[in-house]
Scaffold this motif. Structure first.
Motif, short mmCIF file in Angstrom:
data_model
loop_
_atom_site.label_atom_id
_atom_site.label_comp_id
_atom_site.label_asym_id
_atom_site.label_seq_id
_atom_site.Cartn_x
_atom_site.Cartn_y
_atom_site.Cartn_z
N ARG A 64 16.45 -2.01 93.37
CA ARG A 64 15.24 -1.77 92.62
C ARG A 64 14.73 -3.03 91.92
NH1 ARG A 64 13.42 3.15 91.21
NH2 ARG A 64 13.87 4.69 92.82
N HIS A 65 15.59 -4.05 91.80
CA HIS A 65 15.19 -5.27 91.09
C HIS A 65 15.40 -6.48 91.99
CE1 HIS A 65 14.52 -3.41 87.12
NE2 HIS A 65 15.37 -2.53 87.59
N PRO A 66 14.61 -6.58 93.08
CA PRO A 66 14.82 -7.66 94.04
C PRO A 66 14.65 -9.04 93.42
CG PRO A 66 12.80 -6.45 94.52
CD PRO A 66 13.51 -5.69 93.46
N ALA A 120 21.15 -13.77 92.49
CA ALA A 120 20.70 -15.10 92.07
C ALA A 120 20.61 -15.21 90.55
CB ALA A 120 19.33 -15.41 92.68
N ARG A 121 20.37 -14.08 89.88
CA ARG A 121 20.14 -14.09 88.44
C ARG A 121 20.73 -12.82 87.85
NH1 ARG A 121 16.21 -13.17 85.02
NH2 ARG A 121 14.95 -11.98 86.47
N VAL A 122 21.35 -12.93 86.66
CA VAL A 122 22.00 -11.79 86.03
C VAL A 122 21.17 -11.37 84.83
CG1 VAL A 122 24.08 -11.09 84.78
CG2 VAL A 122 24.26 -12.62 86.74
N THR A 147 19.53 -4.77 101.04
CA THR A 147 20.08 -3.97 99.94
C THR A 147 20.00 -2.47 100.23
OG1 THR A 147 17.96 -4.12 98.83
CG2 THR A 147 19.67 -5.67 98.12
N GLY A 148 19.00 -2.05 100.98
CA GLY A 148 18.91 -0.62 101.31
C GLY A 148 20.17 -0.16 102.03
N GLY A 149 20.58 -0.94 103.03
CA GLY A 149 21.80 -0.61 103.75
C GLY A 149 23.02 -0.68 102.86
N ALA A 150 23.03 -1.63 101.95
CA ALA A 150 24.17 -1.77 101.06
C ALA A 150 24.30 -0.56 100.14
CB ALA A 150 24.04 -3.06 100.24
N VAL A 151 23.15 -0.05 99.65
CA VAL A 151 23.21 1.13 98.78
C VAL A 151 23.77 2.32 99.56
CG1 VAL A 151 21.83 2.82 97.51
CG2 VAL A 151 21.30 0.39 97.31
N ARG A 152 23.25 2.54 100.77
CA ARG A 152 23.72 3.68 101.58
C ARG A 152 25.22 3.57 101.84
NH1 ARG A 152 18.73 2.95 103.83
NH2 ARG A 152 19.49 1.59 105.48
#
Lengths: 198, 198, 198, 198
Positions: free
Chosen positions: D137-139, D73-75, D150-155
């Motif tokens: 780490r920066h939701p 949503a934000r960079v 995001t946890g699944g995406a990292v794995r």
């Protein structure tokens, strides 16, 4: 320029900058048949270092170019011309990058090459400063919320040519040190402008 | 062409034009190992001059291309075909640029190369004129506010092939003078069309 | 693919196609120092012809690619994969173009090169047909107004591989004739699909 | 970064990735005059295989890059920096691709080249994992609907460097087998993430 909006100029500039960054890899030399690959890459480390510094520098020009055009409400011919000069300077960077990489590898004329490289980056930074300076003098082109901060933006932008000029002077003494200075300048400009920090 | 809007054609054209401008730098020769870099660059000054003129010319084609498509409300197949011809002509420019730079450096066939260069730019300008001429004859493709000014746009565009034709004639006498003419033509076309000036 | 809209896939495809067309010029050879330029260009006429045919062919793929994605409402992974295959095929075209130009110039293996060229264009056309065929079988991906015409689109698209296959056969007899066939095929596909003509 | 929206970063990244994929073809060697074309192509099959694997891999990075930025949503500056590192890694791929193709053709140092290739792809995959890890780490940078996954995406992303690392180990034994592993990894990442499958 009728209907040449800042968004359109930005999109075109993004295209040139993206291509300039991506073309850099073409200046690396693929080792010939039967060459030991690790030795060839070890020999090319200076070219790889110059490649990384140039890629990073171009990327940071992109970020700051975007911030600049984010302040622009209207584009006139002079702004377009100055922006074209900046794009020329950025798309030229691959040439001094290749010269510097080659000279560092072969050990001859490395200081000349590093001075040329610093001068080329300094010219790009000067074009960038000229854009901010022109906007500072022509507030009618700016978005309202950007009118107060152009003075700071000009001063910050002018650090670019000054630091790259210093790197060209360092180059007369030591080429790798000058490349290191150029890398540090790029890192400095990844910081947000002071008035956006807290 | 169903749904092939002028915005989409413009975006594609912008891509081709941005790449054509950025690729020009690949025609500069990185000096070989152990070469005196300043001497090599001094020797390449004609190539650098041709590079700068071509980059500027392509950029100005982009500005004027945008103004043209800003007048277009609807795209048909013929317009698409003429635009494709213009893109072919623009993306071809890097070839005569490299030929001219090389010939000026080596002093042989420089006048032939400058004539080729002028002819290539003139062909691109002719394609551009053809686009305006086609729009002038097909006002149904135009935005309403653009319908009154296409006659002037055709006349202005036709200056392009005429001036580049003149530069090709100058080239038969003196190659650097022809390149200077080409640079002046580019500068002329940075001026806004008369009906937009005050 | 969550949120991978047809607009986004199109923009990326446009980028690849624009670059593929613009890179073609890099395969032309700048004559060496002291070469008669007109003679060198005369010698390169076959490469120039192949360049023009390839540029035009890629442009026409772009137009028809746009028409195809104009019919798409939703993108799935298979469509993405087939589109990727098409982009691979289009970006590959510069290689057989350069091979054909070189072979026609030197007069050796020209028929092999023309067969390779026709096969490469035919492969791209086949990928394009596969996209239409997949959409024909998966109407749930289509915009409503496009659902009735996919059968015709598949039949029309299949003409591509058939005609390029024929050109590869012609190539076994005569290379320039095969290139002429490829040019005619490109011209044929500039015509709008029959259901859009009157 | 004021106003540097995720859409803008994506558009720039798309440009770099599209160019990186399209430039790959420049590393194929056009056979010299008078060479048997089919023999030359047969000899270049390893380069063609490396070209296809790299093109596919870059395309799949693009698809997954898009999915990642679809969650943003934000960079902020760090995300921009990590994304720049990923773009550097992707635009670098053409170099190890050319090295691998050449080494497989000539039969010398092929295992070194395949290890370099696997390492280069692994570095790109690592940059990609770092992006997902940073977002995890920066939701506060994420779109609401993306915060849970995001946890699944990292794995899933971490599988990339692991598998490419394995391919670099395979390379020490057999170069073509390592290239085959790299192709399989690319195919694996064409599958949608598990939480989007049914």
């Amino acid at each position: 320029v009728a209907a040449l909006t800042s968004g359109r100029v930005e999109a075109f500039s993004d295209g040139v900058i993206a291509i300039a960054a991506t073309l850099l890899v073409l200046e690396l030399h693929v080792p010939g048949a039967g060459t030991d690959i690790w030795a060839a890459i070890g020999h090319q480390l200076p070219s790889l270092a110059a490649y990384v510094v140039s890629f990073g520098t171009i990327l940071i020009f992109w970020v700051n170019h975007h911030a600049l055009f984010g302040s622009v409400a209207r584009v006139d011919r002079t702004l377009l011309f100055l922006n074209g000069l900046l794009l020329l300077a950025i798309s030229f960077i691959s040439f001094p990058t290749a010269v510097l990489g080659g000279a560092l590898e072969h050990g001859a004329y490395a200081r000349s090459a590093a001075a040329l490289y610093g001068a080329a980056l300094g010219f790009a930074a000067l074009c960038f400063s000229a854009l901010w300076f022109y906007l500072h003098r022509h507030p009618e082109l700016l978005a309202d919320q950007a009118k107060a901060s152009t003075g700071g933006a000009v001063r910050r932008a002018l650090l670019g040519p000054a630091l790259y000029g210093a790197s060209a002077l360092v180059a007369l003494l030591n080429a790798p040190a000058a490349l290191a200075v150029d890398a540090v300048v790029a890192l400095y400009f990844t910081l947000p402008p002071r008035h956006l920090r807290r």
